[in-house]
Design a protein around this motif. Structure first.
Motif, PDB file in Angstrom:
ATOM      1  N   LEU A 195       0.804  -1.220   0.000  1.00 35.67           N
ATOM      2  CA  LEU A 195       0.000   0.000   0.000  1.00 35.67           C
ATOM      3  C   LEU A 195       0.839   1.273   0.000  1.00 35.67           C
ATOM      4  O   LEU A 195       0.297   2.367  -0.226  1.00 35.67           O
ATOM      5  N   LEU A 244       0.851   3.477  -3.329  1.00 32.52           N
ATOM      6  CA  LEU A 244      -0.425   4.139  -3.539  1.00 32.52           C
ATOM      7  C   LEU A 244      -0.611   5.313  -2.588  1.00 32.52           C
ATOM      8  O   LEU A 244      -1.255   6.313  -2.919  1.00 32.52           O
ATOM      9  N   ALA A 288      -8.669   7.012  -3.740  1.00 27.47           N
ATOM     10  CA  ALA A 288      -8.782   5.568  -3.911  1.00 27.47           C
ATOM     11  C   ALA A 288      -7.891   4.806  -2.944  1.00 27.47           C
ATOM     12  O   ALA A 288      -8.156   3.642  -2.631  1.00 27.47           O
ATOM     13  N   PHE A 289      -6.834   5.469  -2.451  1.00 25.65           N
ATOM     14  CA  PHE A 289      -5.943   4.813  -1.490  1.00 25.65           C
ATOM     15  C   PHE A 289      -6.697   4.437  -0.213  1.00 25.65           C
ATOM     16  O   PHE A 289      -6.518   3.342   0.340  1.00 25.65           O
ATOM     17  N   ALA A 334      -9.908   3.836   0.134  1.00 26.25           N
ATOM     18  CA  ALA A 334     -10.813   2.712  -0.097  1.00 26.25           C
ATOM     19  C   ALA A 334     -10.042   1.404  -0.102  1.00 26.25           C
ATOM     20  O   ALA A 334     -10.485   0.388   0.481  1.00 26.25           O
ATOM     21  N   GLN A 335      -8.846   1.403  -0.751  1.00 27.36           N
ATOM     22  CA  GLN A 335      -8.021   0.201  -0.769  1.00 27.36           C
ATOM     23  C   GLN A 335      -7.524  -0.146   0.629  1.00 27.36           C
ATOM     24  O   GLN A 335      -7.484  -1.323   1.006  1.00 27.36           O
ATOM     25  N   GLY A 345     -10.401  -1.762   2.740  1.00 27.98           N
ATOM     26  CA  GLY A 345     -10.661  -3.134   2.339  1.00 27.98           C
ATOM     27  C   GLY A 345      -9.557  -4.079   2.753  1.00 27.98           C
ATOM     28  O   GLY A 345      -9.822  -5.225   3.192  1.00 27.98           O
ATOM     29  N   SER A 346      -8.274  -3.633   2.664  1.00 28.89           N
ATOM     30  CA  SER A 346      -7.147  -4.485   3.060  1.00 28.89           C
ATOM     31  C   SER A 346      -7.160  -4.765   4.563  1.00 28.89           C
ATOM     32  O   SER A 346      -6.859  -5.885   5.003  1.00 28.89           O
ATOM     33  N   CYS A 371     -11.230   6.265   7.189  1.00 28.26           N
ATOM     34  CA  CYS A 371     -10.950   5.887   5.805  1.00 28.26           C
ATOM     35  C   CYS A 371     -12.193   6.036   4.934  1.00 28.26           C
ATOM     36  O   CYS A 371     -12.125   6.503   3.777  1.00 28.26           O
ATOM     37  N   ARG A 411     -12.440   8.719   1.813  1.00 25.56           N
ATOM     38  CA  ARG A 411     -12.648   8.131   0.477  1.00 25.56           C
ATOM     39  C   ARG A 411     -13.575   8.991  -0.372  1.00 25.56           C
ATOM     40  O   ARG A 411     -13.377   9.113  -1.599  1.00 25.56           O
TER      41      ARG A 411
END
Length: 817
Positions: free
Chosen positions: A467, A470, A477-478, A480-481, A484-485, A531, A535
């Motif tokens: 990560l 990013l 978008a970072f 959101a990623q 989820g991670s 987060c 987002r």
């Protein structure tokens, strides 16, 4: 200089115009013959010259001393004024209403006088208290006198010892502290303190004024002969002046002698038991409505003057058809002047076996009258008691025979195993402690393992590295990623695949259920919500915010990785009640297995047979045979509470009241909840505080306390072990509380109670020393309990707190270890 003389002459002229004031006053208006009063005459007159006071005729008084003092003052309004005071110390010579005539004084040739004063004098008593030959000498400032009345007495007759301490008023005014009275140490007497004077009394003795303090003690001779009373002493401390140091003095009296005559043998009744004094008796029943098989109390009250403690329990004659049991006794001592008096009561429990009229013959108490030097007998009137038939149900239930005490046990009980005295019991208790220490040590070892050697930290570090590129873009978008991670990593870490699709509340609960502290779980939820907010923010947050958020996530995931317990490991460890409960059941089984059963079959069979034969003999009234059979069984089963209880009943029926109390106490120590044994104890000794303190403080036997200790100890250790895995606050509190209670149980198990001695027979006496020839202090009734303070050979030093203390032979008591 001229101006000063003018001012002085003007002042004297103004003083000459002032009034002359004269009055007289007594320090009290009532007194007794022989006491002293203080008459104060005060005169205020102008001028510099003192007045001339004429002494009146003090009829009915003796002038002991006269003291004059004067003072001078000057004021601009009154001029020069002199105050003159004369004090007369007068001793009252006769009783009645006495008059002090007016007192005259001359001031510059003019006479003034006071009013007459009245004083009521009562008959003298203070001087009569002291024998004329023992009054202090005129040269004595402090004196101590000791005398006894009468100087010749019989054995058991009261002799009053009086000590008078005389202090001259000047010495008493210089005392630095209260004088210390040291009474004589007398031997060969039973002693008791008598009231003296509550405070020092002022009076004239031997033509000198003293303050006198009186001390008295009653002496009752124990054996004939000529006895010397050692001197009494008074220790006082005085200061002679301001520049002198305090000095301590000790003044002793002369010794006294008492001639003790033996009681005459001529005319001594056969049943004379040593009562000396003057007595009368009265007898009554505590109830009149009585049925066969019910109990009634018979009370004998002895009233009179003398040493009531020396009166023993009279022998109650046998009454056909009536069962008789000794009850309690109590005494109340009163004083008639300095003479001992009061009453003593004896009680018996009577149980009629059949209806009808029972006649109680007269009870008599022989005593020796020392004033008449003859023997006399106090007699009570014969009494009758009408007993009604018992109800049919009561007759059927009482087929075994009526008794004031509860019936014996018909079956033996399980013996106490003595778990706290077994080493294997404590080895079993060490197992949960070793397990707890092992879990703590293993947890600390795991905490010291380097992170690179563990697989989960490596996966977490790969996630962060993936990560980081990013995050440098700072794009929305970072976040959101990142969210989820984190959810995917938590699902794999907690073995909850569905976690990524659940809300933040379910994620928080999953973290806390896995052992993550609530503070860390809330911070993880805060990161996920942050987060989600970043987002959808209109302006990109930037790389700085992204890098800070990634660092924060790395730290939080490290905390979760360290604190959380995965679902897989939870299943491997077992559900609650799995391994821990299995361990608990195993330890309890081991503890229970330490308790031995009764003796082997070869020894138990005859013991059981002796027990049943003893029960049958008791039911037939053959108490001696029942005692022998129960004692045989006790040799095989020494810790059987039912056997001890039955032996107490047997000894009570045989007249061994003290031995019965000892056996009931031993039975209650093994089985504290035995209501029948407690009932019998209350019936025989009442609410004796010493006997009550010999019983266990809790209604639990030692074996029961040992099992309770095992449960608490095991539960506390298991709770603390679970706390290391689930990190719940209630586990810490519950484990600590359980271990604290377990320590208290261990204290109760290991506590060694005091030794007690129960007076066994009527011939037991308490002596002043551990030899048979020492002074007899008292003869306690059977069943009286004492605490053992010391053992010296075959003698025990016992006490009942502040009541009595002395030595008793070991053979005359039942020892409760």
């Amino acid at each position: 200089m001229t101006r000063s003389l003018v001012i002085l002459l003007l002042s004297l002229q103004a003083g000459g115009q002032a009034d002359v004031q004269m009055n007289a006053a007594l320090n009290r208006r009532t007194a007794r013959v022989g006491e002293t009063v203080l008459l104060t005459v005060t005169l205020r007159a102008p001028g510099l010259y003192g007045p001339e006071i004429e002494d009146p005729d003090f009829a009915g008084f003796e002038v002991l001393s006269t003291a004059d003092r004067s003072s001078f003052r000057f004021s601009p309004s009154l001029g020069a004024v002199r105050e003159f005071i004369r004090e007369y110390t007068l001793r009252i010579d006769r009783a009645g209403e006495l008059t002090i005539p007016p007192i005259r004084a001359s001031v510059n040739g003019v006479y003034y006088e006071t009013d007459a004063l009245q004083l009521v004098a009562g008959s003298g008593e203070t001087a009569a208290e002291f024998p004329s030959g023992l009054l202090p000498r005129p040269e004595e400032e402090v004196a101590v006198r000791l005398w006894v009345e009468p100087e010749t007495a019989y054995v058991g007759q009261q002799v009053t010892m009086t000590v008078g301490a005389f202090f001259e008023p000047l010495v008493r005014g210089r005392l630095q502290r209260q004088p210390e009275y040291r009474p004589p140490e007398v031997q060969g007497f039973w002693t008791a303190d008598l009231p003296g004077s509550p405070r020092p009394e002022r009076g004239v003795y031997g033509r000198r004024e003293y303050f006198v303090q009186i001390y008295r003690r009653a002496l009752f001779p124990l054996s004939p002969g000529t006895v010397r009373i050692p001197p009494a002493a008074v220790i006082y401390e005085v200061r002679r002046g301001l520049v002198y140091a305090a000095e301590t003095f000790e003044v002793e009296s002369a010794p006294a002698t008492v001639v003790v005559r033996p009681l005459p043998l001529d005319g001594m009744p056969v049943d004379f038991a040593g009562a000396v004094g003057r007595y009368e008796t009265e007898v009554w029943f505590d109830r009149s409505d009585l049925r066969a098989g019910e109990a009634v109390n018979l009370v004998l009250e002895v009233r009179g003057t003398g040493n009531l403690s020396s009166i023993g329990r009279p022998e109650l004659p046998e009454i056909p058809g009536m069962r008789i049991y000794d009850g309690g006794e109590d005494a109340e001592v009163q004083l008639r002047g300095v003479e001992f008096a009061g009453h003593k009561r004896f009680s018996w429990v009577l149980i009629p076996e059949r209806p009808g009229r029972y006649v109680l013959p007269e009870l008599h108490l022989p005593y020796f009258d020392p004033l008449e030097a003859t023997y006399a007998t106090a007699r009570s009137e014969p009494m009758s008691l009408l007993v009604q038939p018992a109800p049919a149900a009561a007759v059927a239930a009482g087929a075994s025979g009526p008794s004031a005490i509860r019936f014996i046990r018909t079956r033996p009980a399980r013996q106490e195993s003595g778990l706290p005295r077994k080493a294997a019991f404590w080895l079993v208790q060490a197992v949960p402690l070793v397990a707890l220490l092992g879990v703590i040590a293993f947890g600390r070892y795991r905490g010291r393992v380097p992170l690179p050697t563990r697989r989960r930290p490596q996966r977490r570090q790969r996630l962060v590295r993936a990560l980081r590129p990013l995050a440098e873009s700072g794009d929305a978008a970072f976040f959101a990623q990142l969210r989820g991670s984190v959810l995917a990593w938590l699902g794999r870490r907690l073995h909850l695949a569905e976690l990524s699709g659940q809300g933040v509340v379910q994620v928080q609960h999953a973290l806390e259920d896995s052992g993550v502290p609530p503070r860390v779980a809330l911070e993880v939820i805060d990161v996920l919500e942050e987060c989600a907010r970043l987002r959808y923010q209109a302006d990109p947050p930037g790389p700085t915010v992204a890098r800070a958020m990634l660092t924060r996530v790395d730290r939080l995931l490290a905390l979760v990785d360290r604190e959380a317990v995965s679902e897989k490991r939870l299943r491997a460890a077992g559900e609650p009640g799995g391994s821990f409960y299995s361990l608990a059941i195993l330890l309890l089984a081991l503890s229970a297995g330490l308790a031995p059963a009764q003796e082997g079959v070869g020894a138990a069979e005859p013991a059981a047979r002796w027990f049943q034969e003893g029960v049958a003999a008791y039911g037939r009234g053959e108490y001696a045979q029942a005692r022998e059979l129960f004692e045989r069984a006790l040799a095989v089963w020494p810790q059987d509470p039912n056997l001890l209880y039955n032996l107490g009943n047997v000894h009570y029926e045989l007249g061994g009241r003290g031995t019965a109390v000892a056996f009931w106490v031993r039975a209650l120590r093994l089985r504290p909840r035995d209501g029948d044994a407690r009932f019998n104890l209350r019936l025989v000794v009442g609410d004796d505080p010493v006997v009550g303190s010999a019983l266990p403080p809790l209604p639990l036997s030692r074996d029961e306390i040992a099992l309770l200790f095992t449960l608490l100890w095991l539960g506390g250790c298991v709770a603390l072990i679970a706390r290391r895995r689930w990190r719940k606050g209630y586990l810490t509190f519950g484990g600590g509380a359980a271990l604290t209670l377990a320590v208290l149980c261990a204290v109760l198990m290991l506590y060694s109670p005091s030794r007690y001695a129960i007076i066994a027979g009527p011939d037991s006496v308490l002596r002043a020393g551990p030899v048979r020839g020492s002074e007899i202090l008292t003869s306690p009734p059977p069943g009286t309990g004492y605490r053992v303070q010391e053992q010296r050979g075959d003698w025990l030093r016992v006490s009942r707190g502040g009541e009595s203390e002395g030595w008793v032979e070991r053979a005359h008591v039942e020892l409760i270890e």
